[in-house]
Motif scaffolding. Structure first.
Motif, short mmCIF file in Angstrom:
data_model
loop_
_atom_site.label_atom_id
_atom_site.label_comp_id
_atom_site.label_asym_id
_atom_site.label_seq_id
_atom_site.Cartn_x
_atom_site.Cartn_y
_atom_site.Cartn_z
N PHE A 50 35.45 46.63 31.39
CA PHE A 50 34.19 47.63 31.25
C PHE A 50 33.11 46.82 31.17
O PHE A 50 32.08 47.34 31.33
CB PHE A 50 34.77 48.42 30.24
CG PHE A 50 34.51 48.08 28.86
CD1 PHE A 50 33.28 47.82 28.24
CD2 PHE A 50 35.70 47.65 28.30
CE1 PHE A 50 33.58 47.18 26.78
CE2 PHE A 50 35.69 47.07 26.89
CZ PHE A 50 34.53 46.96 26.15
N ASN A 51 33.06 45.63 30.63
CA ASN A 51 31.93 44.94 30.46
C ASN A 51 31.08 44.61 31.74
O ASN A 51 32.10 43.99 32.46
CB ASN A 51 32.12 43.59 29.60
CG ASN A 51 32.54 44.02 28.12
OD1 ASN A 51 31.68 44.20 27.30
ND2 ASN A 51 33.76 43.70 27.72
N VAL A 126 25.59 40.59 25.01
CA VAL A 126 26.73 39.94 25.59
C VAL A 126 27.83 41.04 26.04
O VAL A 126 28.27 40.86 27.15
CB VAL A 126 27.40 38.87 24.71
CG1 VAL A 126 28.80 38.24 25.27
CG2 VAL A 126 26.39 38.00 24.14
N PHE A 127 28.22 41.88 25.11
CA PHE A 127 29.15 43.01 25.46
C PHE A 127 28.40 44.44 25.50
O PHE A 127 27.46 44.82 25.34
CB PHE A 127 30.11 43.13 24.31
CG PHE A 127 30.90 41.92 24.25
CD1 PHE A 127 32.18 41.74 25.05
CD2 PHE A 127 30.52 41.09 23.11
CE1 PHE A 127 32.76 40.43 24.95
CE2 PHE A 127 31.40 39.80 22.63
CZ PHE A 127 32.50 39.54 23.60
N SER A 189 39.34 47.39 24.67
CA SER A 189 38.73 46.08 24.32
C SER A 189 39.47 45.44 23.33
O SER A 189 40.05 46.11 22.30
CB SER A 189 37.11 46.67 23.74
OG SER A 189 36.81 45.63 23.26
N GLN A 190 39.47 44.18 23.52
CA GLN A 190 40.24 43.39 22.71
C GLN A 190 39.50 43.19 21.23
O GLN A 190 39.97 42.46 20.31
CB GLN A 190 41.01 42.06 22.94
CG GLN A 190 39.83 41.25 23.85
CD GLN A 190 39.64 40.14 23.06
OE1 GLN A 190 39.75 39.82 21.91
NE2 GLN A 190 38.35 39.58 23.61
N ILE A 191 38.13 43.42 21.31
CA ILE A 191 37.10 43.30 20.24
C ILE A 191 37.13 44.78 19.74
O ILE A 191 36.30 45.63 20.47
CB ILE A 191 36.11 42.45 20.34
CG1 ILE A 191 36.13 41.11 20.95
CG2 ILE A 191 35.09 42.69 19.35
CD1 ILE A 191 34.97 40.34 21.53
N GLN A 276 42.34 39.09 18.12
CA GLN A 276 42.00 40.50 17.46
C GLN A 276 42.92 41.17 18.09
O GLN A 276 43.70 41.95 17.16
CB GLN A 276 40.41 40.89 17.40
CG GLN A 276 39.54 40.22 16.96
CD GLN A 276 38.46 40.98 16.71
OE1 GLN A 276 38.24 42.10 16.55
NE2 GLN A 276 37.11 39.92 16.58
N GLU A 277 43.24 41.29 19.14
CA GLU A 277 44.24 42.30 19.74
C GLU A 277 44.70 41.71 21.04
O GLU A 277 44.04 41.06 21.82
CB GLU A 277 43.65 43.66 20.28
CG GLU A 277 44.89 44.48 20.56
CD GLU A 277 44.34 46.00 20.86
OE1 GLU A 277 44.76 46.77 21.49
OE2 GLU A 277 42.95 46.43 20.50
#
Length: 794
Positions: A50-51, A126-127, A189-191, A276-277
């Motif tokens: 999605f970024n 950045v994101f 999102s993994q963040i 994180q994930e």
């Protein structure tokens, strides 16, 4: 013409209700399962995409080489990112993030937020995380600035505007100003975080020297490269950068860092360094294969039953050809009827999907999709698949029935032929091969999950409650008060519990040659009761003891067996008495503990050290008697509110907490099991339909055999034998395929089961029983029928 075709199709559907029901039900279930799996796979593959700048975002990771090992970590030192930005014009921006948990208070509202994150002010550059309120350029600039997600802000402020208001953070009640409200971070999102605290809170307020620490690896760093920059070319310049800034220290400490760039889109599924994930690409592959298999089984059913039943319409086709029906018109009729069936199945699929989507989201542990119409492309693809299946299923009977001469049919000389029978048998073999593979896979997945949950971990995790005190000043008084509660067996302080992370510490330990060998080792800070309370066994030396309080709190270390091996000792006893240096402490190893699983069984046991550091212990583990757990918990809560009133009363059971590491595997197992059951059910539906058709075709033969004295078991055996042979062939094909796929899946686990021969035997027997039960229902019914009626109908 089309109207006439449609009418004939509906009449045939209604005339053959059982076949229509089996066809439509099997296909609907198959497409629904395939639809859900497709959504799951698409969701997993969509992480971080999605970024808008995702193609230019890279995670900076580090390989740290010491004389003992090479550590592949997802973190970098705090000093790397700002200096990289200064030295390389190719880098447009960087952001560092670090997961934290904070005690957050506002008036009488307090929560221990475990989904918090420290982040640089460039996060929103950045994101593509969206701020609803606040300026994305400045919201995380000042120290102790805090941003809440939409969900989190309601807990503290309700519907009022939080901008400019103050909350208290951590046990020290540090005032923090709310500078923004962001939309909840996307599920893919993994963040992820519900609360963001400015990184300057750490780098300027709490630890102002951290940005100059080249050897402190604790930051997760992401770089945004300028358009057109080649990441591989940039990476080749990093060794010179590391040498320039950290070469002298690296040689002195014997810790050499290599910086690498990982594309953001690869982090979630392809990185082996964690994060994180993280997801599993092997699980994505497996579910993709399962989706294809289930759809294949459903299509086989549909094609099998459609082609089998089409033979009954030979006379109809013969008459229509005599009266002038064109070959293309007849083909269109058969294909059209097949497509109508598939469209009905498609409509049922939509209803089933809408009904079952919440359950599927719950099983997968994520909101894969808020609704089936949230992505219209999925629905369109589903419709196209249904139509294609209909066309393919109609082509074969159309081709066969429109090719024969009407004279032969009207004289009664038409038969399905060996080709039709061979096709149906081949499709049944494929169908049951898939089903047996899934049965074997289900048994192996279940056994691996059971193995992980029941393996001796080397420590006691039962009846253990864990509380985080955040180093509150009342923690010692709380511990003493809790020790007096009748239901409490023991208490101990520590910095970590198994499954809950650990410190990584630069260490120098005397090896078997007498030299101090450098290594980065896992470190637990504990008190004197920790080893005893957790049931950790000593294999050499002694545990920490209050009898040696002066030295054990300042000069003693305990290591595990794996650490002793790392430093060259062939027996644990040889390590006792050896020197160590670690984080400013020097002393001797006083004991070696038996290896225990302080991390998931997916990871190998690695070297671990323990030291007594009474000022660094924030967790208290309480072993309780479960006889009156409710009363004991009430007593503990009362003491908590008395001695640690500023922190909400919260705890977790260690056994549940440790097993939480396997949550994704457990979800995988549940999903795999459910889809395996669906595949088997669809196969049985098809087998039931074919058995019904086969019995119908042999009605006259069964009647004659009964008149001549054939027994019911004999007739059932006659009708079942052919099908059971097909299932047996399927078993021999499925066994090597299942072994290959499940052997590959098990490689993701450091500690895993061996695939036993009995698994295949059980799967084969189960498949035989399932098939025989399905066939016998129709066979017994035919065998018990009155032969007079059968022969009269002929």
């Amino acid at each position: 013409m089309l109207k006439n075709h449609f009418k004939i199709a509906l009449r045939n559907l209604w005339k053959h209700k059982v076949f229509s029901f089996i066809n439509i039900t099997g296909l609907s279930i198959g497409i629904t399962a395939c639809f859900f799996i497709s959504m799951y796979v698409a969701f997993e593959l969509s992480y971080d995409k999605f970024n808008t700048k995702a193609d230019r975002i890279y995670r900076l990771v580090t390989d740290i080489k010491t004389p003992s090992e090479t550590i592949n970590t997802d973190a970098t030192s705090w000093a790397f990112a700002p200096n990289l930005k200064a030295d390389f014009p190719e880098i447009e921006s960087f952001v560092r993030v670090q997961r934290q948990d904070f005690l957050i208070r506002k008036d009488n509202i307090k929560f221990q937020e475990d989904n918090c994150m420290l982040a640089d002010s460039s996060l929103f550059k950045v994101f593509d995380f969206k701020l609803i309120k606040g300026d994305p350029k400045t919201a995380l600039k000042a120290p102790t600035s805090v941003i809440f997600s939409e969900t989190a802000v309601k807990k503290y402020f309700g519907d009022s505007d939080p901008i400019g208001k103050t909350v208290l953070i951590s046990g020290d009640a540090v005032p923090a100003q709310v500078t923004g409200v962001m939309k909840d971070m996307p599920a893919n999102s993994q963040i992820k975080a519900d609360v963001l605290l400015s990184m300057t809170s750490l780098t300027q307020k709490f630890r102002p020297d951290i940005d100059t620490q080249w050897g402190n690896y604790g930051a997760n760093t992401y770089l945004l490269l300028k358009p057109g920059v080649n990441a591989k070319s940039l990476q080749t310049k990093f060794p010179a950068f590391v040498e320039k800034h950290n070469g002298v220290d690296a040689r002195r400490n014997k810790m050499f860092a290599t910086l690498l760039l990982e594309p953001l889109k690869d982090v979630y599924l392809h990185s082996t360094r964690g994060g994180q994930e993280t997801g599993s690409m092997s699980n994505v592959y497996i579910f993709s294969i399962v989706a294809v298999f289930i759809l294949l089984i459903a299509c086989i059913n549909f094609i099998n039953l459609t082609t089998a039943r089409s033979v009954e319409r030979a006379k109809e086709v013969g008459i229509r050809k005599v009266v002038g029906a064109a070959k293309g018109e007849l083909a269109g009729q058969f294909i059209g009827e097949s497509v109508v069936l598939c469209i009905i199945a498609f409509l049922i699929t939509l209803a089933l999907s809408a009904l079952l989507l919440p359950t599927f989201n719950q099983l997968s542990g994520k909101v894969i999709s808020p609704g089936i119409f949230s992505n219209s492309s999925y629905i369109l693809i589903l419709f196209v698949v249904a139509v294609i299946i209909g066309v393919l299923a109609g082509i074969y009977p159309a081709a066969v029935l429109t090719s024969f001469k009407p004279v032969m049919v009207l004289k009664g000389r038409f038969s399905a032929g060996t080709k039709g029978n061979l096709l149906r048998k081949s499709l049944v073999i494929v169908q049951f091969t898939v089903s047996i593979v899934l049965i074997i896979g289900t048994i192996i997945v279940y056994n691996q999950m059971n193995f992980m949950q029941n393996r001796d971990l080397g420590f006691s995790k039962d009846q253990m409650l864990v509380f985080s005190t955040d180093n509150d000043s009342g923690k010692q008084a709380f511990k003493q008060a809790v020790d007096g509660i009748p239901g409490v067996k023991a208490t101990t302080f520590s910095s970590s519990v198994p499954g809950g992370g650990y410190n990584g510490a630069y260490s120098e330990i005397e090896n078997n040659k007498g030299d101090l060998q450098v290594a980065n080792l896992a470190l637990y800070f504990v008190d004197f009761d920790y080893i005893k309370q957790f049931g950790i066994k000593m294999v050499a030396g002694r545990p920490f003891s209050r009898d040696f309080i002066s030295t054990d709190t300042s000069q003693a270390m305990i290591i595990n067996e794996e650490a002793a091996k790392l430093f060259g000792y062939t027996s644990p006893q040889q390590a006792v008495g050896r020197r160590f240096k670690q984080w400013g402490r020097e002393g001797k190893i006083v004991g070696v503990m038996k290896n225990f699983h302080y991390k998931s069984l997916q990871e190998k046991i690695e070297p671990l050290t323990m030291r007594v550091e009474l000022n660094a212990l924030s967790l208290i583990s309480i072993k309780v008697n479960t006889a009156n757990l409710k009363g004991t918990l009430a007593d503990i809560e009362g003491k908590w509110k008395q001695y640690i009133p500023n922190k909400p009363f919260s705890y977790f059971f260690l056994d549940e907490f440790f097993d939480r590491q396997y949550r994704s595997e457990q979800r995988f197992g549940k999903l795999f099991f459910n889809f395996a059951i669906l595949a088997i059910a669809i196969s049985c539906l098809g087998l039931l339909g074919l058995a019904s058709y086969s019995t119908y075709q042999r009605t006259r033969e069964i009647g004659i055999r009964k008149v001549l004295g054939a027994s019911t078991p004999g007739i059932v055996n006659m009708l079942s034998t052919d099908f059971m042979k097909l299932v047996l062939i399927s078993f021999f094909i499925a066994t090597p395929l299942a072994w290959y796929f499940m052997h590959k899946w098990l490689q993701d686990f450091a500690y895993r089961i061996d695939i036993q021969w009995w698994v295949f035997l059980v799967a084969g027997v189960l498949a035989m029983i399932i098939a025989l039960t399905t066939i016998s229902f129709q066979a017994i019914r035919a065998a018990l029928a009155n032969p007079v009626k059968s022969l009269r109908s002929e």
